[in-house]
Design an enzyme around this catalytic site. Structure first.
Site, short mmCIF file in Angstrom:
data_model
loop_
_atom_site.label_atom_id
_atom_site.label_comp_id
_atom_site.label_asym_id
_atom_site.label_seq_id
_atom_site.Cartn_x
_atom_site.Cartn_y
_atom_site.Cartn_z
N ASP A 1 -8.25 -1.67 -7.06
CA ASP A 1 -9.03 -0.87 -6.10
C ASP A 1 -10.46 -0.59 -6.58
O ASP A 1 -11.33 -0.28 -5.77
CB ASP A 1 -8.33 0.47 -5.83
CG ASP A 1 -7.16 0.32 -4.86
OD1 ASP A 1 -6.88 -0.83 -4.44
OD2 ASP A 1 -6.52 1.33 -4.53
N ASP A 2 -10.69 -0.69 -7.89
CA ASP A 2 -12.05 -0.47 -8.41
C ASP A 2 -12.99 -1.63 -8.08
O ASP A 2 -14.19 -1.54 -8.36
CB ASP A 2 -12.01 -0.28 -9.94
CG ASP A 2 -11.32 1.01 -10.35
OD1 ASP A 2 -11.16 1.89 -9.48
OD2 ASP A 2 -10.94 1.14 -11.52
N THR B 1 0.83 -1.21 0.00
CA THR B 1 0.00 0.00 0.00
C THR B 1 0.87 1.25 0.00
O THR B 1 1.88 1.30 0.70
CB THR B 1 -0.95 0.00 1.23
OG1 THR B 1 -1.69 1.23 1.25
CG2 THR B 1 -0.20 -0.11 2.55
#
Length: 201
Positions: free
Chosen positions: A35-36, A11
């Site tokens: 992340d979508d 991250t």
């Protein structure tokens, strides 16, 4: 020719920054951001550590993500057009189907889902040390803000766990130093991709 690049890593390691720079310079390049595919907050379980489990594979709709990647593989031209990606008109290759098409798949748990492991032609993984990761994470504004203690109690332990799993998968992964400047990282990866593409022609 189709070429699928994975850009994984810790991250706040710089995955999206690197991906955004590559998209601008690689021909016929589409991207899928992991992340979508996060599930809605009310679908995220609370773990034994007391935190909502955002940093685990079950927080993501991996089936939808895999289907998106497969959609590109079945028809990169159609995928590019439907996502507003302009295809380069190369004079020597008039037919867009015969051109080189690149897909970048970017995310923090790319190499932990068996459905995706065999799609990558090249795997990169950006890592940064604990202190730097914690510092960068603390400066980010998330839609769902990090509760106190999340980084040490959940984010970093999950990163270490998933990294161990990934290393045991025997994938051929090239590790990148996320402490390098954005330019250095970009130049290193861009040059490597260009060489790989030339070797495949």
């Amino acid at each position: 020719m189709k070429y699928v690049i994975g850009i994984g890593g810790v991250t706040n390691g710089g995955k999206t920054t690197l991906t955004d720079k590559l998209i601008k310079t690689l021909p016929n390049c589409c991207v899928v951001h992991q992340d979508d595919f996060f599930k809605k907050p009310d679908q995220i379980e609370v773990g034994e550590d007391g935190f909502k489990q955002w940093d685990v594979i079950t927080a993501l709709d991996m089936e939808a993500m895999t289907n998106t990647v497969k959609g590109w593989m079945e028809n990169p031209v159609k995928f590019a057009r439907s996502h507003g990606v302009s295809l380069s008109s190369s004079s020597d290759v008039a037919n867009p189907d015969e051109q080189t098409h690149i897909l970048i798949v970017e995310g923090f748990l790319l190499y932990n889902d068996p459905q995706l492991l065999d799609v990558f032609d090249k795997c990169y993984y950006i890592s940064i040390p604990y202190e730097e990761c914690k510092r960068r994470r603390s400066t980010r504004q998330y839609t769902v803000p990090d509760p106190p203690g999340l980084f040490d109690g959940h984010v970093w332990p999950m990163y270490l766990k998933h990294r161990r799993e990934m290393e045991e998968s025997c994938l051929d992964i090239e590790y990148l130093d996320g402490l390098k400047s954005k330019e250095e990282l970009y130049n290193q990866v861009h040059e490597d991709i260009q060489n790989n593409l030339l070797n495949r022609l």
